[in-house]
Scaffold this motif. Structure first.
Motif, PDB file in Angstrom:
ATOM      1  N   GLY A   1       1.777  -0.051 -11.043  1.00 23.96           N
ATOM      2  CA  GLY A   1       2.831   0.813 -10.616  1.00 23.96           C
ATOM      3  C   GLY A   1       2.673   2.053 -11.458  1.00 23.96           C
ATOM      4  O   GLY A   1       2.059   2.966 -11.088  1.00 23.96           O
TER       5      GLY A   1
ATOM      6  N   GLY B   1       5.720  -4.123   0.094  1.00 22.50           N
ATOM      7  CA  GLY B   1       5.094  -3.161  -1.504  1.00 22.50           C
ATOM      8  C   GLY B   1       4.008  -2.851  -1.447  1.00 22.50           C
ATOM      9  O   GLY B   1       3.373  -1.547  -1.881  1.00 22.50           O
ATOM     10  N   TYR B   2       2.981  -4.486  -2.434  1.00 21.48           N
ATOM     11  CA  TYR B   2       2.026  -4.122  -2.584  1.00 21.48           C
ATOM     12  C   TYR B   2       0.368  -3.733  -1.988  1.00 21.48           C
ATOM     13  O   TYR B   2       0.205  -2.897  -2.123  1.00 21.48           O
ATOM     14  CB  TYR B   2       1.853  -5.668  -3.695  1.00 21.48           C
ATOM     15  CG  TYR B   2       2.959  -5.585  -4.500  1.00 21.48           C
ATOM     16  CD1 TYR B   2       2.938  -5.556  -4.982  1.00 21.48           C
ATOM     17  CD2 TYR B   2       3.378  -7.528  -4.719  1.00 21.48           C
ATOM     18  CE1 TYR B   2       4.239  -5.538  -5.822  1.00 21.48           C
ATOM     19  CE2 TYR B   2       4.276  -8.361  -5.726  1.00 21.48           C
ATOM     20  CZ  TYR B   2       4.955  -6.667  -6.325  1.00 21.48           C
ATOM     21  OH  TYR B   2       5.552  -7.025  -7.497  1.00 21.48           O
TER      22      TYR B   2
ATOM     23  N   LEU C   1       1.565   0.048  -1.705  1.00 26.01           N
ATOM     24  CA  LEU C   1       1.072   1.323  -2.321  1.00 26.01           C
ATOM     25  C   LEU C   1      -0.068   1.206  -3.360  1.00 26.01           C
ATOM     26  O   LEU C   1      -1.146   2.595  -3.339  1.00 26.01           O
ATOM     27  CB  LEU C   1       1.696   0.394  -4.125  1.00 26.01           C
ATOM     28  CG  LEU C   1       1.543   1.160  -5.216  1.00 26.01           C
ATOM     29  CD1 LEU C   1       2.296   2.410  -4.745  1.00 26.01           C
ATOM     30  CD2 LEU C   1       2.620   0.459  -6.605  1.00 26.01           C
TER      31      LEU C   1
ATOM     32  N   ARG D   1      -1.148   3.690 -10.279  1.00 25.31           N
ATOM     33  CA  ARG D   1      -0.498   4.377  -9.511  1.00 25.31           C
ATOM     34  C   ARG D   1      -0.116   5.981  -9.948  1.00 25.31           C
ATOM     35  O   ARG D   1      -0.453   6.848  -9.271  1.00 25.31           O
ATOM     36  CB  ARG D   1       0.567   4.128  -8.489  1.00 25.31           C
ATOM     37  CG  ARG D   1       1.385   4.742  -7.449  1.00 25.31           C
ATOM     38  CD  ARG D   1      -0.002   4.962  -6.160  1.00 25.31           C
ATOM     39  NE  ARG D   1       1.130   6.168  -5.483  1.00 25.31           N
ATOM     40  CZ  ARG D   1       1.305   7.459  -5.281  1.00 25.31           C
ATOM     41  NH1 ARG D   1       0.683   7.778  -6.497  1.00 25.31           N
ATOM     42  NH2 ARG D   1       1.426   8.222  -4.325  1.00 25.31           N
TER      43      ARG D   1
ATOM     44  N   ASN E   1      -2.342   3.426   0.094  1.00 28.21           N
ATOM     45  CA  ASN E   1      -1.835   4.819  -0.360  1.00 28.21           C
ATOM     46  C   ASN E   1      -3.095   5.487  -1.146  1.00 28.21           C
ATOM     47  O   ASN E   1      -3.073   6.979  -1.497  1.00 28.21           O
ATOM     48  CB  ASN E   1       0.187   5.143  -0.726  1.00 28.21           C
ATOM     49  CG  ASN E   1       0.498   5.200   0.353  1.00 28.21           C
ATOM     50  OD1 ASN E   1       0.320   4.902   1.746  1.00 28.21           O
ATOM     51  ND2 ASN E   1       1.732   3.718   0.300  1.00 28.21           N
ATOM     52  N   MET E   2      -3.189   5.314  -2.254  1.00 31.11           N
ATOM     53  CA  MET E   2      -3.685   5.269  -3.944  1.00 31.11           C
ATOM     54  C   MET E   2      -5.250   5.440  -3.143  1.00 31.11           C
ATOM     55  O   MET E   2      -5.893   6.238  -3.377  1.00 31.11           O
ATOM     56  CB  MET E   2      -3.869   3.887  -4.982  1.00 31.11           C
ATOM     57  CG  MET E   2      -2.300   3.683  -5.405  1.00 31.11           C
ATOM     58  SD  MET E   2      -2.953   3.334  -6.841  1.00 31.11           S
ATOM     59  CE  MET E   2      -4.520   3.175  -7.858  1.00 31.11           C
TER      60      MET E   2
ATOM     61  N   LYS F   1       5.627  -3.080   6.641  1.00 33.82           N
ATOM     62  CA  LYS F   1       6.831  -2.851   6.257  1.00 33.82           C
ATOM     63  C   LYS F   1       8.589  -2.850   6.809  1.00 33.82           C
ATOM     64  O   LYS F   1       8.964  -2.778   8.141  1.00 33.82           O
ATOM     65  CB  LYS F   1       7.356  -1.348   6.363  1.00 33.82           C
ATOM     66  CG  LYS F   1       7.561  -0.534   4.947  1.00 33.82           C
ATOM     67  CD  LYS F   1       7.418   0.849   5.299  1.00 33.82           C
ATOM     68  CE  LYS F   1       8.565   1.117   3.982  1.00 33.82           C
ATOM     69  NZ  LYS F   1       8.558   2.799   4.104  1.00 33.82           N
TER      70      LYS F   1
END
Length: 811
Positions: free
Chosen positions: A718, A745-746, A749, A721, A752-753, A777
């Motif tokens: 997090g 979720g991981y 994430l 991020r 997206n990065m 998801k």
């Protein structure tokens, strides 16, 4: 003359064995002597206090030629030998003398001697007596029927009853009383009652016997009914035995009115001086919760014994007056009455309730000095006392030193291990118990199931469940509640509900499921069970409210939570700390910190959980300064910080970016010897990561004394991020994909990065990894409360069955 013979006898039995009867001369007279040596030897035989004295009298009878012709002396010697558990001698005496007896007297004596010597001859003597044509009399049946009763030989007893009819003794009150006792001891209440109703004559023993039969088999109402009939009858009135038979029945039924009536009868007929009646009155008033009357009877007793003091102590402990019970015990010792095993086993639970474990140890030392520490009742109480004080080793030592163990001893030790977090030892002891021939009962099961729950051993719990079905104890309320609790704590709520549905239920049954569902995603079922509990007429208690408030907190069901809060206030449960803390949790999770503060201010005895909830609540709402000020105020209030307190304050420091303060609190926690958990490290990683101190965060992870869990790596991911640190994010994600491979979720994430950095090949790789693992998801849901129901819906879904006007009105 007699002394001379005794002196001669000392030399005589050095040469001739006492039972070499054939070698001794027989008396030639046919008539037994009723004076001189005969009468003296009868007296000596009756008063013999040792086996040696009995043998001396036997030898003298042979020397004087009184045996085998004297039937009365033979009978006296037979009973004397039986008293000293010498079964062969009565039979030899009987065989030599029976030819000189033409009545049932000597046969009856032999049957009685077998009973006294506790010898099971398989009714051989009685059967031989019947086959020999001996005329049976009213003394022939009592000891035969007692043997039938002791050995539960119902068929033989009914056969003897038939013989009673045949010889015309069915109207004899003495024989009738014996038959009553036989049927009652064998549990044939219908036959006992029928026999009693058909008795042409009844005496006080008949009434006392039928009262004892009913009370001994748990038919207390019927026992008191018989006492009332006896009291109203003309022929015979209650005596001491009647009273001390009826008073314990009143105690079992907690029928104080009837106890008072019996007390009045005792006073009217002057029976109050009897110590046994005084003891029974002390006991019955205590068990009827009338401590004042119990104490008054005790104080007015002219004579007291150990039973009197024990009854007084038990009466006080029964109503929870444990300190008064201790004072009474000390007074008992002061007046010189020596405590016995009943006193000690009654006092040890009192000391447990008072948490005076040091005094309990002193009592243990007293038992050792008196040599009664191996008494099974005392030892069982000692095991229980040490177990509840957390001294498992001391309890084990008592158990090992026991000469005799019963099922209670094994159950107490299993409970000791289970209560003191030695679950595997508890399970092993059950196996050892069975190897020693003891069969587990429902108490064993209810002690063992919580151990399975704490171990999370669903497989073992199912095995025990199967055993309860095999033992036919699954219907036992305590067992079914323990099974429900075990399944709930092992996360198998469906199995818990199955047990609940087919079992007897009480408040504990409902509370177990209410608590169980409140900690799952099926929180709404807690509310349903809470409502159902009231509909079936059961009262909500502290546990019910704690469970349902927790469910409302997890559902954020503010409307229903407020209604339950109102019920709590009406029942005056709002002052209970557990309920108040549950309300704090509910209001903070619902975002109503204002109401939480009002509840908090009303708590007079705030504990660490109260403060922690408020700190976490203000932290969640972003009021970080208030959260930290509560943390500091907690110190000023004298409440010691615990592990959760530091999680709460570190979380607040993390969200507020208070790096230095967070570091100081973390160091303070270490100085207090509070061992940091994964959650504490996760808070520190989050604190450092949010502040951009990524290198310090990595160093902290590498220096951890335990292997980092998903929370640690999730906090680092997090932070990466926020600051766009892709390299560190990839490092953290590698561990997360191993620790939580199904957590989508991981993956999203990290993907997206990569997308933000334009690394499309890496995006594709992460997406393909998700696809290969069958991950997608999870849709998000919203909860809406409409009237008294909670509804969940996702994006694009409509709530059917509701029109827009209703929706708008409720919104």
């Amino acid at each position: 003359m007699l002394n001379h013979n005794l002196n001669a006898l000392r030399h005589f039995h050095l040469v001739v064995p006492l039972f070499s009867i054939q070698a001794l001369p027989l008396c030639t007279t046919s008539k037994p002597c009723t004076h001189g040596p005969h009468s003296n030897l009868l007296t000596l035989s009756s008063n013999a206090q040792t086996l040696h004295q009995t043998k001396q009298v036997h030898a003298l009878a042979l020397l004087n030629g009184l045996l085998p012709r004297s039937v009365s002396l033979c009978a006296s010697l037979m009973l004397s030998y039986a008293t000293f558990k010498s079964p062969d001698a009565p039979h030899r005496l009987f065989e030599l003398t029976v030819r000189h007896c033409r009545t049932a007297f000597l046969w009856n004596t032999l049957i009685r001697a077998c009973s006294v010597a506790q010898v099971d001859d398989g009714f051989r003597t009685y059967n031989q007596m019947v086959r020999s044509g001996v005329q049976l009399d009213d003394h022939s049946f009592p000891f035969v029927l007692k043997a039938c009763s002791d050995r539960m030989e119902v068929q033989k007893g009914m056969e003897v009853h038939g013989v009673v009819f045949k010889v015309g003794l069915d109207s004899d009150v003495f024989v009738g009383n014996t038959l009553l006792s036989f049927y009652g001891n064998c549990g044939n209440l219908w036959d006992a009652e029928k026999l009693f109703d058909e008795m042409p004559e009844r005496d006080v023993v008949s009434w006392n016997t039928i009262i004892g039969v009913f009370s001994g088999n748990g038919f207390y109402v019927e026992a008191l009914h018989c006492y009332r009939e006896m009291n109203l009858g003309i022929g015979c009135k209650p005596n001491v035995v009647s009273v001390i038979s009826a008073l314990p029945v009143c105690a079992e039924l907690e029928d104080e009115l009837m106890a008072v009536q019996i007390h009045c009868y005792v006073v009217k007929f002057g029976l109050g001086v009897q110590v046994t009646i005084g003891n029974a009155l002390v006991d019955v008033y205590g068990k009827c919760w009338n401590v004042k009357a119990s104490k008054q009877v005790f104080d007015e007793m002219i004579q007291r014994n150990e039973v009197s003091w024990n009854a007084a102590i038990t009466s006080l402990s029964h109503v929870g007056n444990n300190m008064d019970a201790l004072i009474t015990f000390r007074l008992m010792v002061d007046v010189g009455v020596k405590p016995n095993s009943v006193t000690i086993s009654s006092m040890l639970p009192v000391l447990v309730e008072l948490e005076l474990f040091g005094v309990g140890k002193e009592l243990h030392d007293f038992c050792i000095r008196m040599g009664i520490e191996s008494d099974v009742f005392i030892a069982n109480s000692l095991i229980d006392m040490y177990a509840k004080s957390g001294h498992s080793y001391a309890a084990s030592s008592v158990f090992r030193e026991m000469d005799e163990r019963n099922i209670v001893s094994w159950n107490a030790m299993i409970a000791n291990f289970a209560q003191n977090r030695l679950e595997l030892e508890a399970i092993g002891l059950v196996r050892q118990m069975q190897a020693h021939g003891e069969i587990p009962n429902s108490v064993t099961i209810t002690n063992l199931l919580p151990a399975c729950a704490r171990l999370g051993s669903l497989r073992l719990g199912k095995e025990i469940h199967a055993r309860t079905i095999h033992m036919a104890s699954a219907s036992d309320l305590f067992v079914s509640n323990a099974l429900t609790d075990m399944y709930a704590k092992c996360g198998s709520l469906d199995l818990a509900r199955n047990v609940f549905n087919i079992s007897l239920r009480d408040e504990v049954s409902y509370n177990t499921l209410i608590i169980g569902y409140s900690q799952t995603t099926d929180c709404s079922k807690s509310l349903s069970l809470f409502s159902e509990m009231k509909l079936v007429g059961m009262m909500h208690d502290i546990v019910s409210f704690v469970g349902v408030i927790s469910a409302c907190a997890n559902l954020t069901a503010i409307k229903q939570g407020k209604e339950i809060h109102g019920s709590v206030i009406r029942k005056h449960f709002d002052t209970h700390l557990f309920v108040a803390n549950s309300l704090l949790d509910f209001y903070t999770k619902s975002g109503r910190i204002d109401l939480a503060t009002k509840v908090f201010d009303r708590i007079s005895n705030k504990d660490v959980a109260s403060w922690n909830t408020m700190i976490l609540g203000y932290g969640m709402l972003g009021e970080l300064d208030t959260a930290i000020s509560f943390f500091e105020a907690m110190r000023e209030d004298g409440v010691e910080y615990d592990s959760v307190s530091y999680i709460a304050v570190l979380s607040s420091c993390s969200h507020g970016g208070l790096v230095e303060k967070g570091k100081r609190y973390f160091e303070e926690m270490l100085a207090r010897n509070i061992e940091p958990t994964q959650k504490h490290y996760a808070c520190m990683i989050d604190l450092l990561g949010r502040a951009g101190l990524m290198e310090e965060a990595v160093e902290l992870i590498k220096g951890m004394p335990v292997v980092p869990d998903a929370n640690i790596w999730g906090s680092l991911l997090g932070a990466c991020r926020i600051h766009g640190n892709i390299e560190l994010a990839s490092w953290a994600a590698e561990y997360l994909f191993k620790l939580k491979p199904d957590h989508c979720g991981y993956y999203i994430l990290l993907s997206n990065m990569y997308a933000e950095a334009g690394r499309w090949e890496d995006v594709k790789r992460v997406r393909e990894l998700m696809k290969s693992r069958g991950l997608k998801k999870s849709p998000a849901y919203s909860w809406v409360q409409i009237r008294d129901e909670m509804h969940a819906f996702g994006v694009g879904e409509r709530l059917e069955r509701l029109n827009s006007d209703c929706w708008l009105a409720e919104s």
